[in-house]
Design a protein around this motif. Structure first.
Motif, PDB file in Angstrom:
ATOM      1  N   ALA A  22       0.847  -1.191   0.000  1.00 33.03           N
ATOM      2  CA  ALA A  22       0.000   0.000   0.000  1.00 33.03           C
ATOM      3  C   ALA A  22       0.881   1.239   0.000  1.00 33.03           C
ATOM      4  O   ALA A  22       1.713   1.414   0.897  1.00 33.03           O
ATOM      5  CB  ALA A  22      -0.917  -0.013   1.213  1.00 33.03           C
ATOM      6  N   SER A  24       1.429   5.452  -0.079  1.00 32.07           N
ATOM      7  CA  SER A  24       0.774   6.691   0.326  1.00 32.07           C
ATOM      8  C   SER A  24       1.799   7.807   0.466  1.00 32.07           C
ATOM      9  O   SER A  24       3.005   7.564   0.525  1.00 32.07           O
ATOM     10  CB  SER A  24       0.034   6.492   1.654  1.00 32.07           C
ATOM     11  N   GLY A  25       1.324   9.028   0.476  1.00 31.95           N
ATOM     12  CA  GLY A  25       2.188  10.173   0.730  1.00 31.95           C
ATOM     13  C   GLY A  25       2.587  10.978  -0.483  1.00 31.95           C
ATOM     14  O   GLY A  25       3.131  12.067  -0.355  1.00 31.95           O
ATOM     15  N   THR A  27       2.019  11.044  -5.219  1.00 27.76           N
ATOM     16  CA  THR A  27       1.426  10.421  -6.393  1.00 27.76           C
ATOM     17  C   THR A  27       2.423   9.445  -7.006  1.00 27.76           C
ATOM     18  O   THR A  27       3.555   9.820  -7.297  1.00 27.76           O
ATOM     19  CB  THR A  27       1.033  11.484  -7.434  1.00 27.76           C
ATOM     20  N   ASN A  76      -4.284   2.419  -4.725  1.00 26.35           N
ATOM     21  CA  ASN A  76      -2.864   2.786  -4.612  1.00 26.35           C
ATOM     22  C   ASN A  76      -2.039   1.626  -4.051  1.00 26.35           C
ATOM     23  O   ASN A  76      -1.188   1.801  -3.156  1.00 26.35           O
ATOM     24  CB  ASN A  76      -2.706   4.012  -3.714  1.00 26.35           C
ATOM     25  N   THR A  77      -2.304   0.450  -4.566  1.00 28.85           N
ATOM     26  CA  THR A  77      -1.695  -0.767  -4.027  1.00 28.85           C
ATOM     27  C   THR A  77      -1.126  -1.610  -5.168  1.00 28.85           C
ATOM     28  O   THR A  77      -1.738  -1.727  -6.234  1.00 28.85           O
ATOM     29  CB  THR A  77      -2.724  -1.580  -3.240  1.00 28.85           C
TER      30      THR A  77
END
Length: 123
Positions: A22, A24-25, A27, A76-77
């Motif tokens: 996963a 994140s943070g 794009t 987003n994985t």
């Protein structure tokens, strides 16, 4: 920026596991996402990578035909489906992100790393 790897575990030879990463943070849509693995006492090696925008993939010869890398943009994985597992697949598996969209199999090209998830395959 965070890459959270999960899904590892203990499985018998011939079995399957699906790893998740996963992201994140930031794009990641222009990134190349990779999976690497490190067995005890050995260096970390390339397993597979995927271009997030095109979906293009590449695999190490040792996993070709058994492992499949994929991504889910909505979540987003990135996933690594591992089938027909062998004892020699035992390792800590890491996901990584390369900001440039140019595919790479060398770990030093990758900018961000997850914490790793243990995969153990018993014979």
């Amino acid at each position: 920026v965070q890459l959270q790897a999960s899904g590892g575990g203990l499985v018998q030879a011939g079995g399957s596991l699906r790893l998740s990463c996963a992201a994140s943070g930031r794009t990641f849509s222009n990134d190349v996402m990779g999976w690497f693995r490190q067995a005890p006492g050995k260096e970390r090696n390339f397993v597979a990578h995927i271009n997030w925008s095109s979906g293009g993939t590449r695999y190490a010869d040792s996993v070709k035909g058994r492992f499949t890398i994929s991504r889910d943009s909505a979540k987003n994985t990135v996933y690594l489906q591992m089938n027909s597992l062998k004892p020699e697949d035992t390792a800590v598996y890491y996901c990584a992100a390369r900001k440039s969209g140019v595919p790479a199999s060398r770990e030093y090209w990758y900018d961000y790393w997850g914490q790793g998830t243990q995969v153990t395959v018993s014979s």
